[in-house]
Design a protein around this motif. Structure first.
Motif, mmCIF file in Angstrom:
data_model
loop_
_atom_site.group_PDB
_atom_site.id
_atom_site.type_symbol
_atom_site.label_atom_id
_atom_site.label_comp_id
_atom_site.label_asym_id
_atom_site.label_seq_id
_atom_site.Cartn_x
_atom_site.Cartn_y
_atom_site.Cartn_z
ATOM 1 N N PRO A 56 -0.715 -25.009 -14.684
ATOM 2 C CA PRO A 56 0.389 -24.311 -14.331
ATOM 3 C C PRO A 56 0.383 -23.442 -13.186
ATOM 4 C CG PRO A 56 -0.099 -23.483 -16.332
ATOM 5 C CD PRO A 56 -1.044 -24.442 -16.203
ATOM 6 N N ARG A 57 1.391 -23.109 -12.492
ATOM 7 C CA ARG A 57 1.159 -22.414 -11.262
ATOM 8 C C ARG A 57 1.500 -20.855 -11.713
ATOM 9 N NH1 ARG A 57 4.686 -23.451 -5.748
ATOM 10 N NH2 ARG A 57 4.257 -21.468 -4.444
ATOM 11 N N PRO A 58 0.429 -20.005 -11.367
ATOM 12 C CA PRO A 58 0.645 -18.589 -11.727
ATOM 13 C C PRO A 58 1.157 -17.617 -10.831
ATOM 14 C CG PRO A 58 -1.643 -18.979 -10.508
ATOM 15 C CD PRO A 58 -0.684 -20.319 -10.432
ATOM 16 N N LYS A 59 1.687 -16.869 -11.186
ATOM 17 C CA LYS A 59 2.228 -15.615 -10.238
ATOM 18 C C LYS A 59 0.913 -14.943 -9.486
ATOM 19 C CE LYS A 59 6.720 -14.314 -12.881
ATOM 20 N NZ LYS A 59 7.240 -13.401 -13.420
ATOM 21 N N VAL A 60 1.021 -14.942 -8.393
ATOM 22 C CA VAL A 60 -0.072 -14.326 -7.487
ATOM 23 C C VAL A 60 0.546 -12.909 -7.062
ATOM 24 C CG1 VAL A 60 -1.522 -14.588 -5.596
ATOM 25 C CG2 VAL A 60 -1.032 -16.600 -6.919
ATOM 26 N N HIS A 61 -0.214 -11.901 -7.304
ATOM 27 C CA HIS A 61 -0.015 -10.686 -6.935
ATOM 28 C C HIS A 61 -1.142 -10.206 -5.848
ATOM 29 C CE1 HIS A 61 2.886 -10.963 -10.186
ATOM 30 N NE2 HIS A 61 1.868 -11.053 -11.044
ATOM 31 N N LEU A 62 -0.952 -8.997 -5.176
ATOM 32 C CA LEU A 62 -1.978 -8.294 -4.412
ATOM 33 C C LEU A 62 -1.825 -6.983 -4.404
ATOM 34 C CD1 LEU A 62 -0.837 -11.350 -2.492
ATOM 35 C CD2 LEU A 62 -2.742 -10.688 -1.349
ATOM 36 N N ILE A 63 -2.828 -6.239 -4.468
ATOM 37 C CA ILE A 63 -3.093 -4.809 -4.254
ATOM 38 C C ILE A 63 -3.982 -4.516 -3.032
ATOM 39 C CG2 ILE A 63 -4.697 -4.690 -6.286
ATOM 40 C CD1 ILE A 63 -2.608 -1.928 -4.920
ATOM 41 N N ALA A 64 -3.570 -3.812 -1.940
ATOM 42 C CA ALA A 64 -4.333 -3.755 -0.938
ATOM 43 C C ALA A 64 -4.550 -2.328 -0.913
ATOM 44 C CB ALA A 64 -3.794 -4.480 0.353
ATOM 45 N N HIS A 65 -5.649 -2.133 -0.430
ATOM 46 C CA HIS A 65 -6.218 -0.766 -0.277
ATOM 47 C C HIS A 65 -6.442 -0.330 1.238
ATOM 48 C CE1 HIS A 65 -8.789 3.117 -0.269
ATOM 49 N NE2 HIS A 65 -7.879 3.498 -0.535
ATOM 50 N N SER A 66 -6.101 0.788 2.063
ATOM 51 C CA SER A 66 -6.285 1.225 3.273
ATOM 52 C C SER A 66 -6.144 -0.187 4.434
ATOM 53 C CB SER A 66 -7.682 1.756 3.126
ATOM 54 O OG SER A 66 -8.213 2.079 4.393
ATOM 55 N N MET A 67 -7.270 -0.444 4.955
ATOM 56 C CA MET A 67 -7.373 -1.577 6.104
ATOM 57 C C MET A 67 -6.860 -2.836 5.420
ATOM 58 S SD MET A 67 -10.093 -2.053 9.293
ATOM 59 C CE MET A 67 -10.119 -0.609 9.870
ATOM 60 N N GLY A 68 -7.174 -3.065 4.002
ATOM 61 C CA GLY A 68 -6.673 -4.233 3.335
ATOM 62 C C GLY A 68 -5.442 -4.549 3.473
ATOM 63 N N ALA A 69 -4.274 -3.481 3.624
ATOM 64 C CA ALA A 69 -2.870 -3.728 4.056
ATOM 65 C C ALA A 69 -2.956 -4.640 5.513
ATOM 66 C CB ALA A 69 -2.126 -2.429 4.238
ATOM 67 N N LEU A 70 -3.712 -4.478 6.393
ATOM 68 C CA LEU A 70 -3.688 -5.048 7.816
ATOM 69 C C LEU A 70 -4.061 -6.448 7.499
ATOM 70 C CD1 LEU A 70 -3.633 -5.153 10.791
ATOM 71 C CD2 LEU A 70 -5.958 -4.545 10.833
ATOM 72 N N VAL A 71 -5.027 -6.695 6.443
ATOM 73 C CA VAL A 71 -5.570 -7.888 6.287
ATOM 74 C C VAL A 71 -4.500 -8.749 5.771
ATOM 75 C CG1 VAL A 71 -7.034 -9.285 4.993
ATOM 76 C CG2 VAL A 71 -7.940 -7.150 5.769
ATOM 77 N N VAL A 72 -3.861 -8.101 4.639
ATOM 78 C CA VAL A 72 -2.396 -9.077 4.069
ATOM 79 C C VAL A 72 -1.501 -9.354 5.148
ATOM 80 C CG1 VAL A 72 -0.554 -8.697 2.423
ATOM 81 C CG2 VAL A 72 -2.999 -7.825 1.864
ATOM 82 N N LEU A 73 -1.206 -8.332 6.099
ATOM 83 C CA LEU A 73 -0.054 -8.731 7.021
ATOM 84 C C LEU A 73 -0.368 -9.656 8.030
ATOM 85 C CD1 LEU A 73 1.641 -5.118 8.081
ATOM 86 C CD2 LEU A 73 2.364 -6.867 6.189
ATOM 87 N N ARG A 74 -1.472 -9.601 8.334
ATOM 88 C CA ARG A 74 -2.149 -10.436 9.382
ATOM 89 C C ARG A 74 -2.101 -12.063 8.683
ATOM 90 N NH1 ARG A 74 -4.040 -8.918 14.424
ATOM 91 N NH2 ARG A 74 -4.419 -11.039 14.720
ATOM 92 N N ALA A 75 -2.683 -11.724 7.573
ATOM 93 C CA ALA A 75 -2.899 -13.186 6.695
ATOM 94 C C ALA A 75 -1.480 -13.819 6.550
ATOM 95 C CB ALA A 75 -3.439 -12.958 5.438
ATOM 96 N N PHE A 76 -0.489 -13.277 6.201
ATOM 97 C CA PHE A 76 0.987 -13.532 5.784
ATOM 98 C C PHE A 76 1.672 -14.250 7.106
ATOM 99 C CE2 PHE A 76 2.116 -11.211 1.895
ATOM 100 C CZ PHE A 76 1.104 -11.651 1.026
#
Length: 308
Positions: A138-158
């Motif tokens: 089954p398809r899970p819910k996917v959550h993310l916790i990003a710290h510091s420069m990890g937030a830039l990684v998330v925004l660029r990835a999205f």
């Protein structure tokens, strides 16, 4: 046990990952570690095997992806991944916890190269992590916790993937996305700005934990970024999208960190040792109402404040 997917180059003769960006994503299963985590043993596995291991760890229902920040070695990443998993499970979380390991040099002197590498490998967070996880059944819910420069990684990835990238050409999205000490321009999160738009499109709810006591982000904003304020230090602009929440954390920081320990790096990384933060994080992941969590109260500046 620890599970992560890495975009660091792997040196096969030395059996260790390096600080350089890799040409492929490797899926890793850590099975043993010495006390304190100085020595860890595991193996690189096929993606299908890795997804099965995620499923066995609770990934049928939910998966939390930790995205680390600047100045983070692979050992640092694994140490914090262990803390996140242990503390969330202590607060009732039953899903899997994994990490995206991007090639930070693990040095305070390599900010520019870390930032360049973060942007270069960011798409693999989605393409090699989020989308395969959403493709599980089954398809899970996917959550993310990003710290510091990890937030830039998330925004660029999205921002690099359209609707058709989802499994079965279905529109894809994460469930809860949370930033702590986000090293990104605060203005990117104003309603209608690019960061706001990609988060609004790609997650159910966005939570920004920020602290004005963060000395690392004060330096980053004042010197490295020419005065552009960091979202992890000042919060979001006042005009934000529905479902985007600022959580003011100065009081929690002062409760958790004694005066004599409030040094520069501690002010940026204290989250990983904060019981109050983990309690709030678990409630957020579980989908509790932002306004009624027992870990929060209203402030006189219009935000919610963390004090658990």
């Amino acid at each position: 046990m620890a599970l992560f997917f890495s975009r660091r180059t792997y040196n096969a003769p030395k059996k260790k990952f390096t600080f350089k960006p890799a040409a492929k994503t490797r899926y890793v299963h850590i099975t043993q570690q010495s006390p304190g985590g100085k020595i860890r043993k595991g193996s690189i596995v096929k993606k299908a095997k890795w997804l099965d291991l995620v499923r066995q760890e609770g990934g049928d229902s939910a998966v939390l992806i930790y995205v680390h920040g600047f100045n983070t070695s692979q050992k640092d990443m694994l140490d914090r991944l262990g803390k996140i998993e242990t503390n969330l499970r202590g607060n009732g979380y039953q899903g899997a916890v994994v990490a995206f390991d991007w090639p930070s040099d693990g040095s305070v002197h390599t900010y520019d190269s870390d930032r360049s590498d973060a942007k270069a490998v960011a798409p693999h967070l989605v393409g090699d992590g989020i989308l395969p996880l959403l493709g599980m059944s089954p398809r899970p819910k996917v959550h993310l916790i990003a710290h510091s420069m990890g937030a830039l990684v998330v925004l660029r990835a999205f921002s690099d993937f359209g609707d058709s990238a989802g499994p079965g050409n279905k529109i894809w999205s994460a469930d809860q996305v949370m930033f702590a000490s986000a090293d990104i321009d605060s203005e990117w999160l104003e309603k209608g700005a690019w960061g706001d738009l990609v988060l609004k499109k790609r997650c159910k709810r966005f939570t920004n934990y920020y602290s004005r006591k963060d000395k690392v982000l004060a330096l980053a904003g004042g010197i490295v970024h020419g005065g552009r304020r960091r979202a992890g230090r000042v919060g979001m602009p006042k005009l934000t999208s529905k479902g985007h929440w600022d959580i003011f954390c100065d009081h929690q920081y002062q409760r958790d960190v004694p005066k004599g320990q409030r040094k520069m790096m501690k002010s940026h990384r204290w989250w990983f040792d904060s019981g109050g933060f983990y309690e709030d994080l678990a409630l957020t992941i579980d989908g509790h109402s932002a306004k009624t969590m027992p870990t929060r109260h209203k402030t006189d500046i219009g935000d919610l404040a963390l004090l658990a």
